[in-house]
Scaffold this active site. Structure first.
Site, PDB file in Angstrom:
ATOM      1  N   GLY A 264       0.927  -1.150  -0.039  1.00 54.82           N
ATOM      2  CA  GLY A 264       0.127   0.044  -0.071  1.00 54.82           C
ATOM      3  C   GLY A 264       0.988   1.083   0.043  1.00 54.82           C
TER       4      GLY A 264
ATOM      5  N   ASP B 276       7.728   5.144  -3.647  1.00 54.22           N
ATOM      6  CA  ASP B 276       7.186   5.341  -2.338  1.00 54.22           C
ATOM      7  C   ASP B 276       8.459   5.623  -1.378  1.00 54.22           C
ATOM      8  OD1 ASP B 276       4.750   5.138  -3.154  1.00 54.22           O
ATOM      9  OD2 ASP B 276       4.747   2.787  -2.803  1.00 54.22           O
TER      10      ASP B 276
ATOM     11  N   GLY C 294      10.916  -6.393  -3.796  1.00 55.83           N
ATOM     12  CA  GLY C 294       9.585  -5.827  -2.890  1.00 55.83           C
ATOM     13  C   GLY C 294       9.748  -4.579  -2.696  1.00 55.83           C
TER      14      GLY C 294
END
Ligand code: ADP
Length: 327
Positions: free
Chosen positions: A56, A279, A314
């Site tokens: 997220g 992010d 990841g």
């Protein structure tokens, strides 16, 4: 004269804010299946393994900032199911304050990701509890938003939640228009900075330029420095355009002798997996701004943190901790 305490209990910035970062955004459990090939419609293929990872965009950004030492609180929602633990595990490990996490009935946000041997992803996202982070939920945290040094927003929660948070932010507002949602252009005109990649930058131009006619920027033909210049001309206080391996462009008033745009390079690294690099960049940038750094210095750090993140697989697992050597 009163003596100052030797160790302040909480940092206080010159603007009176408390030096903290508040991220209002999404938290997901990412279910990652590795396969040789993507299944065609109607087909079943065997997978190699399944990983359940925290993800997220909101949670990723909060983790990136907290791992580097920022004081971070997360405003978001998870469901009352078994995926809530997976969605929040990275936040907990990084020491993010989860007092303002809401638990709603139903499903946690889940991303079902298939990664084939060619490295291509196909992804199904179920927003689940993230859809509950609307204006009424956000308004319950008005106190926190008013006192934070930096409030960080992205596009994985309802539009009215983003708009309410932008309105309530008392300090600096960092808006990452990812994924692109049709927010009120007033949100973008409060963003300091607006953080976008090239695709999102053009979408932001379209949002801002709706009633001003369409110029060449909308067609995607403009060079990046023109794009950031136009965003600023349309009222965005400052812009950071991320450009993958090329780093970022920073645009704000009076940045340097050569004008209002500064190019910040990314270090050269062997990229393994770019998931979540944007992010990592946004979280690092917000944490550094909350410490009182200027925008260009913060972008330099963020570009190095983004490059660190692409070296590992990841999203959250690839982010650096304070003390890790950055490229
Ligand atoms: P997004 O994934 O949101 O499109 P970018 O691809 O622009 O974001 O990546 C964000 C940041 O991550 C870049 O500004 C850069 O600092 C870093 N980064 C991304 N890809 C690479 C790469 N191949 N080499 C070095 N740094 C990278």
């Amino acid at each position: 004269m009163t003596a100052r305490p030797a160790v302040p209990t909480a940092p206080t910035n010159q603007d009176g804010s408390d030096g903290s970062v508040v991220v209002v955004g999404s938290a997901n459990a990412d279910l990652l299946a590795r396969t040789a090939v993507h299944p065609a419609p109607g087909e079943t293929v065997l997978g190699r393994d399944l990983a359940v990872l925290p993800g997220g965009k909101g949670a990723n950004q909060a983790v990136a900032a907290a791992r580097l030492g920022a004081r971070v609180a997360f405003v978001g929602a998870v469901g009352d199911d078994e995926f809530a633990q997976a969605a929040t595990s990275g936040l907990r490990d990084a020491g993010v304050d989860l007092d303002r996490l809401t638990v709603v009935e139903g499903s946690t946000g889940v991303a079902v990701v298939t990664v084939a041997a060619d490295g291509e992803n196909s992804i199904v996202v179920i927003p689940g509890a993230n859809a509950a982070v609307d204006a009424s939920l956000v308004r319950r945290h008005a106190d926190l938003l008013a006192g934070a040094a930096v409030v960080v927003l992205q596009g994985e929660i309802p539009r009215d939640g983003v708009e309410a948070a932008a309105h309530l932010a008392g300090g600096r507002l960092v808006v990452n228009l990812a994924p692109v949602i049709e927010v009120d252009p007033a949100v973008l005109r409060r963003a300091d900075p607006l953080v976008v990649n090239e695709h999102e930058a053009h979408a932001a131009l379209r949002l801002l330029d709706r009633d001003g006619g369409t110029g060449p920027g909308v067609s995607g033909e403009l060079p990046d420095d023109e794009v950031v210049g136009r965003l600023r001309a349309l009222g965005v206080p400052s812009v950071v355009l991320t450009r993958g391996a090329q780093g970022a462009l920073v645009a704000a008033r009076g940045l340097g002798a050569d004008g209002d745009v500064v190019s910040v390079p990314a270090p050269r690294v062997d990229a393994v997996d770019t998931t979540g690099a944007g992010d990592a960049f946004v979280g690092a940038l917000a944490g550094e701004l909350a410490r009182g750094s200027g925008l260009v210095d913060a972008a330099h750090l963020a570009a190095r943190v983004g490059a660190f993140a692409v070296r590992g697989s990841g999203a959250q697992p690839s982010y650096p901790w304070a003390g890790d050597e950055l490229p």
